[in-house]
Design an enzyme around this catalytic site. Structure first.
Site, PDB file in Angstrom:
ATOM      1  N   GLY A  46      54.732  32.599  42.255  1.00  0.00           N
ATOM      2  CA  GLY A  46      54.886  33.634  43.277  1.00  0.00           C
ATOM      3  C   GLY A  46      53.737  34.617  43.216  1.00  0.00           C
ATOM      4  O   GLY A  46      52.659  34.302  42.719  1.00  0.00           O
ATOM      5  N   CYS A  47      53.968  35.815  43.705  1.00  0.00           N
ATOM      6  CA  CYS A  47      52.941  36.866  43.676  1.00  0.00           C
ATOM      7  C   CYS A  47      52.411  37.005  42.251  1.00  0.00           C
ATOM      8  O   CYS A  47      53.182  37.150  41.308  1.00  0.00           O
ATOM      9  CB  CYS A  47      53.536  38.185  44.149  1.00  0.00           C
ATOM     10  N   PHE A  48      51.098  36.974  42.080  1.00  0.00           N
ATOM     11  CA  PHE A  48      50.531  36.920  40.728  1.00  0.00           C
ATOM     12  C   PHE A  48      50.573  38.240  39.964  1.00  0.00           C
ATOM     13  O   PHE A  48      50.337  38.271  38.764  1.00  0.00           O
ATOM     14  CB  PHE A  48      49.118  36.359  40.723  1.00  0.00           C
ATOM     15  N   PRO A 102      53.621  38.080  37.056  1.00  0.00           N
ATOM     16  CA  PRO A 102      53.308  37.239  35.895  1.00  0.00           C
ATOM     17  C   PRO A 102      52.141  37.776  35.064  1.00  0.00           C
ATOM     18  O   PRO A 102      52.164  37.715  33.839  1.00  0.00           O
ATOM     19  CB  PRO A 102      52.960  35.886  36.524  1.00  0.00           C
TER      20      PRO A 102
END
Length: 196
Positions: free
Chosen positions: A39-41, A44
């Site tokens: 998903g949106c980095f 993470p």
């Protein structure tokens, strides 16, 4: 060591700032690279920094775009969904401190691997779940850990994480690097938290 030399060669061809001394140091230290999409980095990136930074195995981390077809894509192009890229994080780590298998499991802990082409409200193939391996050993480990996580944590749902060879990597723009630590009130995808 062979995979490290390949990464070093890749870096040398794309950077004029790597010296021979740095190359020798990198080869001797046997650093490895891991690439994950979930998903949106931003989320993470922050989670890996928090849990593996400060001497716990993480040497460096970058946000960027991988496994697409458009050369050197921009954030705007990737967000269009037309480049084929996934938003991802690329970790350089010390395998004598943290194993690749542990990082793969951590990747699964930090997002919902059963959501196809989205995480929470972020929808599109650029937000897919993926593990992009850099060696046959990484591929084998990723598949084994995925199967263990499926059996132990997702008995009623199917993991949809793609496991593919790592393609061309492009670093995201500077403002995406370490974004949430630089922007306290920045957007945080609600699916990015530790599940176990």
């Amino acid at each position: 060591l062979e995979s490290t030399m390949e990464v070093t060669t890749h870096k040398v061809t794309h950077s004029n700032h790597i010296t021979n001394h740095q190359i020798k140091t990198k080869q001797m230290s046997q650093k490895e690279v891991a690439t994950f999409a979930s998903g949106c980095f931003w989320g993470p990136d922050q989670l890996f920094r928090k849990h593996y930074g400060g001497g716990k195995g993480l040497i460096s981390i970058q946000t960027g775009y991988t496994n697409g077809t458009t050369p050197n894509p921009t954030y705007k192009q990737v967000c269009s969904g037309q480049t084929g890229h996934a938003e991802a994080v690329r970790l350089e780590f010390d395998p004598s401190i943290v194993s690749y298998a542990e990082l793969v499991e951590f990747h699964f802990r930090t997002h919902d691997a059963t959501q196809l082409n989205h995480q929470g409200p972020d929808k599109g193939t650029q937000y897919r779940s993926g593990i992009y391996y850099h060696s046959p050993q990484q591929k084998e480990t990723a598949e084994r850990v995925r199967d263990e996580v499926q059996e132990k944590h997702y008995k009623d749902k199917k993991i949809v994480t793609e496991i593919q060879e790592a393609g061309t990597w492009t670093n995201a723009e500077d403002y995406h690097q370490d974004y949430l630590n630089q922007n306290e009130n920045g957007y945080h995808c609600p699916t990015h938290f530790l599940r176990w």
